[in-house]
Enzyme design. Structure first.
Site, short mmCIF file in Angstrom:
data_model
loop_
_atom_site.label_atom_id
_atom_site.label_comp_id
_atom_site.label_asym_id
_atom_site.label_seq_id
_atom_site.Cartn_x
_atom_site.Cartn_y
_atom_site.Cartn_z
N CYS A 45 0.84 -1.20 0.00
CA CYS A 45 0.00 0.00 0.00
C CYS A 45 0.87 1.25 0.00
O CYS A 45 0.62 2.20 -0.74
CB CYS A 45 -0.92 -0.02 1.22
SG CYS A 45 -2.13 1.32 1.24
N CYS A 46 1.92 1.26 0.84
CA CYS A 46 2.83 2.41 0.88
C CYS A 46 3.50 2.62 -0.47
O CYS A 46 3.71 3.77 -0.90
CB CYS A 46 3.90 2.20 1.95
SG CYS A 46 3.33 2.41 3.65
N CYS A 74 8.12 3.61 5.78
CA CYS A 74 7.25 3.25 4.65
C CYS A 74 8.05 2.89 3.42
O CYS A 74 7.50 2.35 2.46
CB CYS A 74 6.32 4.43 4.33
SG CYS A 74 7.19 5.92 3.80
N CYS A 113 -0.83 8.64 7.26
CA CYS A 113 -2.22 8.41 6.89
C CYS A 113 -3.06 8.24 8.16
O CYS A 113 -2.59 7.71 9.17
CB CYS A 113 -2.33 7.16 6.02
SG CYS A 113 -1.58 7.31 4.38
N CYS A 140 -3.31 4.79 9.60
CA CYS A 140 -2.05 4.16 10.01
C CYS A 140 -1.34 4.94 11.11
O CYS A 140 -0.18 4.67 11.40
CB CYS A 140 -1.12 4.02 8.81
SG CYS A 140 -1.75 2.95 7.51
#
Length: 241
Positions: free
Chosen positions: A126-127, A236, A209, A212
């Site tokens: 995702c990162c 990340c 985010c 997160c």
């Protein structure tokens, strides 16, 4: 002075520039870099307190640095508010880079909206989609990348030098605040009335985010609130070696 050509020249260039930059304050050092690398110096801001200090260096001194940020699509509303407040204070637009829409859609279709909670591999995926790939687009053509990294922030950053070769992005990374303490950052923000995120005063020291990031408890490491559900280096991938 030799420009970026190959690994040997890059190493020699870093060795030549490092003592010059260390003898200057950050604003003076950034100005020197913009003269040595005209049109090739960029700064990536995540709107954190360190990054707001550097933004102030750049805009208050009218330094010719391209400033950009990454919008993952999952940021806190307070971060967007700060982006607008910063733009209003300095009368400068901050370039914004977004993830590739098709890649985000494919990820959500395959794994859902919250796949990052289920494994470190999923979180890094995702990162990569939301941050690393847009960063590579933003850095295209640059030779100097300014960051807001500080040695105190994590073990992974403890030994980072003020100037280093970023092999993954093939450019020189300049870390002007690497030896600053958190207290020095706070003093600067107050002295120059630099806007920052109100979440910092609610225990959110390191903000990423919304999904997160959590507030930290007294005594916890500043990055303990990032990806708190996993055991990792709390990175990340933007600044991994």
């Amino acid at each position: 002075m030799e420009k970026l050509v190959d690994g040997m020249n890059n190493e020699a260039l870093i060795q030549e520039l490092t003592p010059q930059l260390e003898a200057l304050n950050p604003a003076e050092a950034i100005e020197l870099l913009t003269r040595q690398f005209p049109g090739k110096v960029v700064f990536s801001t995540s709107l954190g307190q360190e990054d707001q200090v550097i933004t102030d260096f750049i805009y208050r001194n009218n330094l010719p640095v391209r400033v950009f940020t990454l919008d993952t699509g999952r940021l806190f509303q307070q971060t967007y508010d700060l982006l607008d407040a910063t733009r209003a204070k300095y009368n400068h637009s901050i370039e914004t880079y977004f993830p590739n829409t098709q890649r985000v859609e494919a990820l959500v279709q395959e794994k859902g909206f919250n796949s990052f909670y289920y494994s470190v591999e999923n979180r890094k995926e995702c990162c990569f989609i939301r941050k690393i790939e847009p960063l590579k687009r933003a850095l295209a053509g640059a030779e100097i990348w300014i960051t807001g990294l500080r040695a105190e922030q994590s073990e992974n950053r403890a030994d980072m030098p003020i100037l280093e070769w970023d092999k993954g992005n093939q450019l020189i990374k300049y870390n002007p605040l690497i030896h600053w303490t958190y207290d020095e950052v706070l003093v600067y923000l107050e002295k120059y009335r630099v806007p920052d995120n109100p979440l910092h005063r609610q225990g959110f020291i390191s903000i990423g985010c919304a999904c997160c990031t959590r507030a930290i408890e007294p005594g916890e490491h500043p990055r303990a609130g990032r990806w708190w559900w996993e055991e990792s280096k709390k990175e990340c991938g933007l600044h991994s070696a």
